[in-house]
Design an enzyme around this catalytic site. Structure first.
Site, mmCIF file in Angstrom:
data_model
loop_
_atom_site.group_PDB
_atom_site.id
_atom_site.type_symbol
_atom_site.label_atom_id
_atom_site.label_comp_id
_atom_site.label_asym_id
_atom_site.label_seq_id
_atom_site.Cartn_x
_atom_site.Cartn_y
_atom_site.Cartn_z
ATOM 1 N NE ARG A 1 15.799 90.369 -41.504
ATOM 2 C CZ ARG A 1 16.205 91.590 -41.144
ATOM 3 N NH1 ARG A 1 15.873 92.089 -39.958
ATOM 4 N NH2 ARG A 1 16.914 92.327 -41.962
ATOM 5 C CG ASN B 1 13.667 96.210 -40.631
ATOM 6 O OD1 ASN B 1 13.067 95.151 -40.835
ATOM 7 N ND2 ASN B 1 14.980 96.290 -40.617
ATOM 8 C CE1 TYR C 1 13.172 98.313 -33.812
ATOM 9 C CE2 TYR C 1 13.700 98.829 -36.097
ATOM 10 C CZ TYR C 1 13.791 97.980 -35.006
ATOM 11 O OH TYR C 1 14.484 96.807 -35.104
ATOM 12 C CD GLU D 1 15.767 95.021 -37.915
ATOM 13 O OE1 GLU D 1 15.799 96.081 -37.240
ATOM 14 O OE2 GLU D 1 16.705 94.647 -38.631
HETATM 15 C C1 FCB Z 1 17.571 98.687 -37.158
HETATM 16 C C2 FCB Z 1 18.697 97.723 -37.455
HETATM 17 C C3 FCB Z 1 18.943 96.713 -36.368
HETATM 18 C C4 FCB Z 1 18.815 97.326 -34.992
HETATM 19 C C5 FCB Z 1 17.502 98.074 -34.884
HETATM 20 C C6 FCB Z 1 17.255 98.659 -33.527
HETATM 21 O O1 FCB Z 1 17.753 99.850 -37.882
HETATM 22 O O2 FCB Z 1 18.442 97.038 -38.645
HETATM 23 O O3 FCB Z 1 20.208 96.137 -36.571
HETATM 24 O O4 FCB Z 1 19.890 98.130 -34.740
HETATM 25 O O5 FCB Z 1 17.479 99.099 -35.825
#
Ligand code: FCB
Length: 483
Positions: free
Chosen positions: A83, A302, A304, A380
């Site tokens: 990607r 995405n 985290y 992500e």
């Molecule tokens: C996300 C972004 C990516 C990177 C990660 C850690 O929010 O899309 O570019 O910075 O965080």
């Protein structure tokens, strides 16, 4: 929810897409080469005080010059997909009108090399690097930017067409709107809450117009997507109605401002009411909602970490809630002055983000439930840790392996429980420019020495390569034995 521990391997579907992700401004460098125009991130990062140590993406991981080696690296790792994002100012320096042939050729060659290596390209059209000329005309607060974006999307579809497997219009419009225009920790660094709402709408509109433009150029076969960073928000006290309401408001301002128009065809009435002191939402023109809701072939997610919130007690200091990407006196959470974001409990990554793989399970399960028939992909997921190259010349990033393992386990579980999750892109292939944090945060599975540009695959890269080749996640002990 299914159990969190397993003693047998977790299998992934045969056609599961295994990839890694990057973004143009974070890796390319060559900011003034090859006819590239300036973007808002060039301007912002060159403004004193905006990024840690004044770091800029001028050189980054020098991918613009080293892309052949980077494709070879992906090939060695056995990645099935990559990607990447296109730098809009590299291919269309002013954001409108004529294309820069040299910039287009860069991506054409890169896409060809990926295809030759058997790596499927997923292309994001906008990963935050707006051409500066468009910002000078109002940026995302100006409706015209959405039309300019559609023009650019159509030009890319025409130029790069079949080389691209999936077109992702926008990456994390939440960040573009709220970090760019409300808290100002991201480019263009404005701190105007009402502008952030207008930006969010124009980003939604840009997505819809671009999706239609891509299909007008390539036909219905074109696969179109958008990537969102949806917020998994938990009430500090699930028994307390005010805390539940606080989490609900974060869901409105953070998630449903995008999910609503993209997938349901409207903005929640509650969201408009909650923000009515900031904006009358007159930026919505008749017909916009129809333009925004286009068929999505896949929704990119995405993920985290999670957040914990509570209703702010009268007089409590404003705290936290910076959105994880930098500190600002101004919260990105417009209209949520009465919501307090708690400091995350450990374990934390080097970003200060908490580690909670169940949040990923819950997010994917909830989306699968809410939007039947909509395929999902994790576009992500990953973690920054303070990696060092050891005396043996290697990077032993056991904490990252553990993070990835636990999140992929969550993905496997949710698939086993019936969710339609088609792929996983790890963030990131390479260490890179982490926006306001500059080069201080390393997310790569490949270490980059910024003085020499030498790439060193970390232990996590070898671990991931083994996983991709096996297609199944071994229980933690066996997995480490296999490295
Ligand atoms: C996300 C972004 C990516 C990177 C990660 C850690 O929010 O899309 O570019 O910075 O965080």
């Amino acid at each position: 929810m299914s159990s969190t521990s397993s003693t047998s391997p977790r299998a992934f579907p045969a056609r599961f897409v295994w990839g890694a992700a990057t973004a143009a401004y974070q890796i390319e460098g060559a900011a003034t080469e090859g006819g590239r125009g300036p973007s808002i991130w060039d301007t912002f990062s060159r403004t004193p005080g905006k990024t840690l140590n004044g770091d800029t993406g001028d050189v980054a991981a020098d991918h613009y010059h080293r892309w052949r080696d980077d494709v070879a690296l992906m090939s060695e790792l056995g990645l099935g997909a990559y990607r990447l994002s296109i730098s809009w100012p590299r291919v269309q320096p002013g954001g409108r009108g004529e294309l820069n042939a040299e910039g287009v050729a860069f991506y054409r060659d890169l896409l060809d090399a990926l295809r030759e290596a058997g790596i499927t390209p997923f292309v994001t059209l906008y990963h935050w690097d707006l051409p500066q000329e468009l910002e000078d005309a109002g940026g995302w607060t100006n409706r015209e930017t959405a039309y300019a974006f559609a023009g650019y999307a159509r030009a890319m579809a025409r130029e790069l067409g079949d080389r691209v497997a999936v077109w992702t219009t926008l990456n994390e419009p939440w960040c573009s709107a709220y970090l760019g225009y409300a808290s100002g920790v991201h480019a263009p660094g404005r701190t105007e809450p009402a502008a952030a709402l207008a930006a969010a709408h124009h980003l939604n509109l840009a997505h819809g117009l671009a999706a239609a433009a891509i299909r007008a150029e390539l036909g219905e076969r074109a696969q179109v997507s958008i990537t969102l960073n949806l917020h998994v928000t938990r009430p500090a006290d699930p028994e307390r109605a005010a805390d539940l309401e606080a989490a609900h408001r974060v869901d409105l301002v953070g998630n449903h401002i995008f999910l609503g128009p993209l997938l349901d065809g409207s903005y929640p009435v509650e969201l408009r009411r909650l923000t009515s002191h900031l904006s009358d939402w007159s930026f919505i023109r008749p017909g916009d909602l129809g333009l925004i809701r286009q068929r999505l072939d896949v929704l990119g997610v995405n993920y985290y970490s999670t957040s914990y919130v509570r209703a702010r007690e009268a007089g409590a200091p404003a705290a936290g809630g910076t959105g994880g990407h930098g500190d600002s006196a101004v919260s990105p959470w417009v209209a949520l002055d009465d919501v307090e974001f708690l400091a995350p409990a450990g374990p934390l990554t080097a970003m200060g983000w908490n580690i909670e793989p169940d949040g990923l399970y819950e997010l994917l399960a909830a989306l699968d439930n809410a939007y039947e028939g909509l395929p999902l992909m994790v576009t992500e997921n990953g973690a920054a840790f303070d990696d060092v190259v050891g005396p043996d010349g290697q990077v032993h990033d056991a904490a990252r392996v553990d993070y990835l393992h636990r999140h992929l386990d969550a993905v496997a579980r949710v698939i086993a429980d019936g969710a339609d999750v088609r792929g996983y892109f790890l963030w990131s292939l390479l260490d890179n420019f982490e926006w306001a944090y500059g080069y201080s945060k390393r997310f790569g599975i490949v270490h980059v020495d910024y003085d020499t540009q030498v790439r060193t695959p970390k232990d996590s890269a070898r671990w991931y390569a083994a996983l991709v080749s096996a297609g199944e996640l071994l229980p933690p002990v066996e997995a480490s034995a296999r490295q």
